[in-house]
Design a protein around this motif. Structure first.
Motif, PDB file in Angstrom:
ATOM      1  N   VAL A  35      45.944  43.111  45.402  1.00 51.95           N
ATOM      2  CA  VAL A  35      46.495  41.912  44.758  1.00 51.95           C
ATOM      3  C   VAL A  35      45.724  40.669  45.190  1.00 51.95           C
ATOM      4  O   VAL A  35      45.364  39.823  44.364  1.00 51.95           O
ATOM      5  CB  VAL A  35      47.995  41.758  45.086  1.00 51.95           C
ATOM      6  N   SER A  36      45.462  40.555  46.484  1.00 49.56           N
ATOM      7  CA  SER A  36      44.737  39.386  46.986  1.00 49.56           C
ATOM      8  C   SER A  36      43.319  39.327  46.425  1.00 49.56           C
ATOM      9  O   SER A  36      42.804  38.246  46.119  1.00 49.56           O
ATOM     10  CB  SER A  36      44.705  39.380  48.515  1.00 49.56           C
ATOM     11  N   LEU A  37      42.671  40.505  46.279  1.00 47.06           N
ATOM     12  CA  LEU A  37      41.328  40.532  45.715  1.00 47.06           C
ATOM     13  C   LEU A  37      41.332  40.093  44.261  1.00 47.06           C
ATOM     14  O   LEU A  37      40.465  39.318  43.825  1.00 47.06           O
ATOM     15  CB  LEU A  37      40.735  41.939  45.828  1.00 47.06           C
ATOM     16  N   ILE A  38      42.305  40.591  43.481  1.00 42.31           N
ATOM     17  CA  ILE A  38      42.377  40.227  42.067  1.00 42.31           C
ATOM     18  C   ILE A  38      42.649  38.735  41.917  1.00 42.31           C
ATOM     19  O   ILE A  38      42.026  38.049  41.091  1.00 42.31           O
ATOM     20  CB  ILE A  38      43.462  41.048  41.349  1.00 42.31           C
TER      21      ILE A  38
ATOM     22  N   VAL B  34      40.189  36.042  39.985  1.00 45.54           N
ATOM     23  CA  VAL B  34      40.511  35.349  38.731  1.00 45.54           C
ATOM     24  C   VAL B  34      40.721  33.847  38.920  1.00 45.54           C
ATOM     25  O   VAL B  34      40.587  33.081  37.956  1.00 45.54           O
ATOM     26  CB  VAL B  34      41.767  35.957  38.059  1.00 45.54           C
ATOM     27  N   THR B  35      41.040  33.417  40.130  1.00 50.14           N
ATOM     28  CA  THR B  35      41.333  32.005  40.356  1.00 50.14           C
ATOM     29  C   THR B  35      40.187  31.064  39.995  1.00 50.14           C
ATOM     30  O   THR B  35      40.426  30.019  39.362  1.00 50.14           O
ATOM     31  CB  THR B  35      41.760  31.779  41.822  1.00 50.14           C
ATOM     32  N   PRO B  36      38.927  31.382  40.355  1.00 52.53           N
ATOM     33  CA  PRO B  36      37.851  30.451  40.008  1.00 52.53           C
ATOM     34  C   PRO B  36      37.721  30.203  38.515  1.00 52.53           C
ATOM     35  O   PRO B  36      37.530  29.063  38.073  1.00 52.53           O
ATOM     36  CB  PRO B  36      36.600  31.144  40.557  1.00 52.53           C
ATOM     37  N   GLY B  37      37.839  31.267  37.716  1.00 52.35           N
ATOM     38  CA  GLY B  37      37.711  31.112  36.274  1.00 52.35           C
ATOM     39  C   GLY B  37      38.797  30.241  35.693  1.00 52.35           C
ATOM     40  O   GLY B  37      38.532  29.328  34.896  1.00 52.35           O
ATOM     41  N   PHE B  38      40.047  30.490  36.095  1.00 56.71           N
ATOM     42  CA  PHE B  38      41.159  29.674  35.599  1.00 56.71           C
ATOM     43  C   PHE B  38      41.031  28.232  36.071  1.00 56.71           C
ATOM     44  O   PHE B  38      41.334  27.295  35.320  1.00 56.71           O
ATOM     45  CB  PHE B  38      42.494  30.267  36.056  1.00 56.71           C
TER      46      PHE B  38
ATOM     47  N   PHE C  56      34.398  35.784  30.242  1.00 54.00           N
ATOM     48  CA  PHE C  56      33.375  36.778  30.595  1.00 54.00           C
ATOM     49  C   PHE C  56      33.180  36.834  32.111  1.00 54.00           C
ATOM     50  O   PHE C  56      33.198  37.907  32.717  1.00 54.00           O
ATOM     51  CB  PHE C  56      32.062  36.400  29.902  1.00 54.00           C
ATOM     52  N   ALA C  57      33.010  35.663  32.733  1.00 50.87           N
ATOM     53  CA  ALA C  57      32.749  35.609  34.172  1.00 50.87           C
ATOM     54  C   ALA C  57      33.937  36.109  34.986  1.00 50.87           C
ATOM     55  O   ALA C  57      33.763  36.716  36.048  1.00 50.87           O
ATOM     56  CB  ALA C  57      32.403  34.178  34.579  1.00 50.87           C
ATOM     57  N   THR C  58      35.150  35.871  34.498  1.00 51.01           N
ATOM     58  CA  THR C  58      36.345  36.281  35.242  1.00 51.01           C
ATOM     59  C   THR C  58      36.463  37.795  35.304  1.00 51.01           C
ATOM     60  O   THR C  58      36.714  38.366  36.381  1.00 51.01           O
ATOM     61  CB  THR C  58      37.600  35.667  34.614  1.00 51.01           C
ATOM     62  N   LEU C  59      36.307  38.469  34.156  1.00 53.64           N
ATOM     63  CA  LEU C  59      36.385  39.930  34.198  1.00 53.64           C
ATOM     64  C   LEU C  59      35.226  40.507  34.996  1.00 53.64           C
ATOM     65  O   LEU C  59      35.398  41.488  35.733  1.00 53.64           O
ATOM     66  CB  LEU C  59      36.388  40.509  32.777  1.00 53.64           C
ATOM     67  N   GLU C  60      34.056  39.898  34.886  1.00 55.21           N
ATOM     68  CA  GLU C  60      32.912  40.329  35.683  1.00 55.21           C
ATOM     69  C   GLU C  60      33.244  40.224  37.170  1.00 55.21           C
ATOM     70  O   GLU C  60      32.916  41.123  37.958  1.00 55.21           O
ATOM     71  CB  GLU C  60      31.717  39.437  35.332  1.00 55.21           C
ATOM     72  N   ASN C  61      33.908  39.146  37.550  1.00 58.72           N
ATOM     73  CA  ASN C  61      34.278  38.940  38.949  1.00 58.72           C
ATOM     74  C   ASN C  61      35.323  39.956  39.404  1.00 58.72           C
ATOM     75  O   ASN C  61      35.284  40.445  40.534  1.00 58.72           O
ATOM     76  CB  ASN C  61      34.817  37.514  39.133  1.00 58.72           C
ATOM     77  N   VAL C  62      36.271  40.267  38.527  1.00 58.04           N
ATOM     78  CA  VAL C  62      37.291  41.274  38.853  1.00 58.04           C
ATOM     79  C   VAL C  62      36.643  42.638  39.066  1.00 58.04           C
ATOM     80  O   VAL C  62      36.960  43.346  40.030  1.00 58.04           O
ATOM     81  CB  VAL C  62      38.353  41.340  37.742  1.00 58.04           C
ATOM     82  N   LEU C  63      35.735  43.015  38.166  1.00 56.37           N
ATOM     83  CA  LEU C  63      35.049  44.297  38.307  1.00 56.37           C
ATOM     84  C   LEU C  63      34.221  44.339  39.584  1.00 56.37           C
ATOM     85  O   LEU C  63      34.164  45.364  40.266  1.00 56.37           O
ATOM     86  CB  LEU C  63      34.153  44.547  37.087  1.00 56.37           C
ATOM     87  N   TYR C  64      33.593  43.222  39.897  1.00 56.42           N
ATOM     88  CA  TYR C  64      32.817  43.115  41.139  1.00 56.42           C
ATOM     89  C   TYR C  64      33.725  43.345  42.347  1.00 56.42           C
ATOM     90  O   TYR C  64      33.369  44.074  43.283  1.00 56.42           O
ATOM     91  CB  TYR C  64      32.172  41.727  41.192  1.00 56.42           C
ATOM     92  N   ALA C  65      34.904  42.736  42.315  1.00 54.63           N
ATOM     93  CA  ALA C  65      35.835  42.876  43.441  1.00 54.63           C
ATOM     94  C   ALA C  65      36.353  44.298  43.569  1.00 54.63           C
ATOM     95  O   ALA C  65      36.467  44.835  44.671  1.00 54.63           O
ATOM     96  CB  ALA C  65      37.000  41.896  43.269  1.00 54.63           C
ATOM     97  N   ILE C  66      36.652  44.940  42.432  1.00 55.50           N
ATOM     98  CA  ILE C  66      37.239  46.282  42.458  1.00 55.50           C
ATOM     99  C   ILE C  66      36.197  47.323  42.865  1.00 55.50           C
ATOM    100  O   ILE C  66      36.450  48.177  43.735  1.00 55.50           O
ATOM    101  CB  ILE C  66      37.837  46.631  41.084  1.00 55.50           C
TER     102      ILE C  66
ATOM    103  N   ARG D 133      30.772  33.770  45.076  1.00 53.12           N
ATOM    104  CA  ARG D 133      30.616  34.009  43.640  1.00 53.12           C
ATOM    105  C   ARG D 133      31.300  32.917  42.828  1.00 53.12           C
ATOM    106  O   ARG D 133      30.820  32.536  41.753  1.00 53.12           O
ATOM    107  CB  ARG D 133      31.187  35.381  43.265  1.00 53.12           C
ATOM    108  N   ALA D 134      32.418  32.406  43.321  1.00 52.79           N
ATOM    109  CA  ALA D 134      33.115  31.331  42.611  1.00 52.79           C
ATOM    110  C   ALA D 134      32.260  30.078  42.560  1.00 52.79           C
ATOM    111  O   ALA D 134      32.195  29.383  41.537  1.00 52.79           O
ATOM    112  CB  ALA D 134      34.444  31.031  43.294  1.00 52.79           C
ATOM    113  N   LEU D 135      31.598  29.779  43.675  1.00 54.01           N
ATOM    114  CA  LEU D 135      30.794  28.573  43.753  1.00 54.01           C
ATOM    115  C   LEU D 135      29.465  28.708  43.007  1.00 54.01           C
ATOM    116  O   LEU D 135      28.885  27.705  42.609  1.00 54.01           O
ATOM    117  CB  LEU D 135      30.523  28.226  45.223  1.00 54.01           C
TER     118      LEU D 135
END
Length: 232
Positions: A3-6, A10-14, A110-120, A132-134
Motif C-alpha cells: 500500500v505504501s509503495l502504491i 501515484v502521489t507525484p502524478g496526482f 502514463f507516468a503514474t502507471l509507469e511508476n506503479v509498475l516500476y514500484a511493483i 523518480r517523482a522529481l
C-alpha cells in the motif's frame, strides 16, 4: 508495504496534475474531462510497451535510437495522437492553456502507471520513488507542457509550424532526457538535474505565455473588479 509503495508511486502524478490544473485560473476545465484524459494516459502504457518491445527487437538498443525513437519517439507520438484526435478540434479546447492541461493529464496518467509498475516489479524503496517523482515523472509532465503549449499556438495563432513542433519538441526533450540516463549510467541523477531544472524554467515560461493569451483573461479581470467593487 504494498500500500505504501502504491501510494508513493501515484502521489507525484496526482500532485503535479493538481498543480498544473490549478494554474488554469481563467476558465478551468471540467474535472471529469481532465480525469478522462488521465485515464487515457494510463491505458496507453501497455500498447506503448508492446510497440517499444517490437522496435527493440527490430532496431536494437543503441543509446541514440532507444532514446529518440523507441522511448521518446513512441511515447510522445502516442500522447500527441490522442490529443490531436480527441481534444484538438473539440469545443472544450477553447483557450491556449487547455492544450497544456489535457496534454499534461495524458502524460501524467502514463507516468503514474509507469511508476506503479516500476514500484511493483522492482519492489523499490520510497526514496527511489522520490527520485523518480522529481525526475522521470516530472519529466513527463514537462514534456506535456511543451507539447500542450505548441497545440495551443497551433489552434489559436496564425503562426505556421506549431502543430509539427507539438510533436518534434517533446520528442527532442524526451530523447535528451533518456540519452543522459543511458550515456551516464553511474551518475545520471546528478547529470540530469540541470536539464530538468532548465525544463522547469522553460515550462513555467510557456505556462505564463499560454495563460496570457486566454480570451477569458479580461472577463476574469472584469468579474474580479465587479466583486471587489473597485470598478465603482
Amino acid at each position: 508495504m504494498w500500500v505504501s509503495l502504491i501510494v508513493a508511486a501515484v502521489t507525484p502524478g496526482f500532485s503535479l496534475l493538481t498543480y498544473f490544473y490549478l494554474k488554469d485560473r481563467y476558465d478551468a476545465e471540467p474535472v471529469r474531462n481532465v480525469a478522462r484524459f488521465f485515464v487515457i494516459g494510463l491505458l496507453l502504457v501497455f500498447p506503448t510497451m508492446f510497440i517499444q518491445r517490437g522496435l527493440v527487437l527490430w532496431l536494437g538498443e543503441s543509446p541514440f535510437v532507444f532514446s529518440f525513437v523507441i522511448s521518446g519517439g513512441v511515447e510522445e507520438f502516442v500522447k500527441w495522437f490522442i490529443i490531436f484526435f480527441i481534444a484538438f478540434n473539440q469545443t472544450f479546447f477553447n483557450e491556449p492553456y487547455d492544450g497544456v492541461v489535457y496534454t499534461v493529464a495524458v502524460s501524467l496518467g502514463f507516468a503514474t502507471l509507469e511508476n506503479v509498475l516500476y514500484a511493483i516489479v522492482l519492489q523499490t524503496d520510497p526514496m527511489s520513488l522520490l527520485v523518480r517523482a522529481l525526475l522521470p515523472v516530472s519529466g513527463h509532465a514537462l514534456f506535456g507542457v511543451i507539447m500542450g503549449f505548441c497545440f495551443g499556438k497551433a489552434k489559436f495563432s496564425d503562426k505556421p509550424g506549431y502543430l509539427r513542433k507539438s510533436l518534434l519538441w517533446p520528442i527532442v526533450a524526451h530523447g535528451i532526457f533518456d540519452f543522459i540516463q543511458m550515456a551516464f549510467p553511474s551518475s545520471w541523477t546528478w547529470t540530469i538535474v540541470p536539464f530538468v531544472a532548465l525544463l522547469w524554467i522553460c515550462s513555467m515560461i510557456l505556462v505564463r505565455k499560454s495563460l496570457e493569451k486566454s480570451p477569458f483573461r479580461y472577463v476574469f479581470r472584469d468579474d474580479m473588479i465587479n466583486i471587489t467593487g473597485n470598478g465603482q
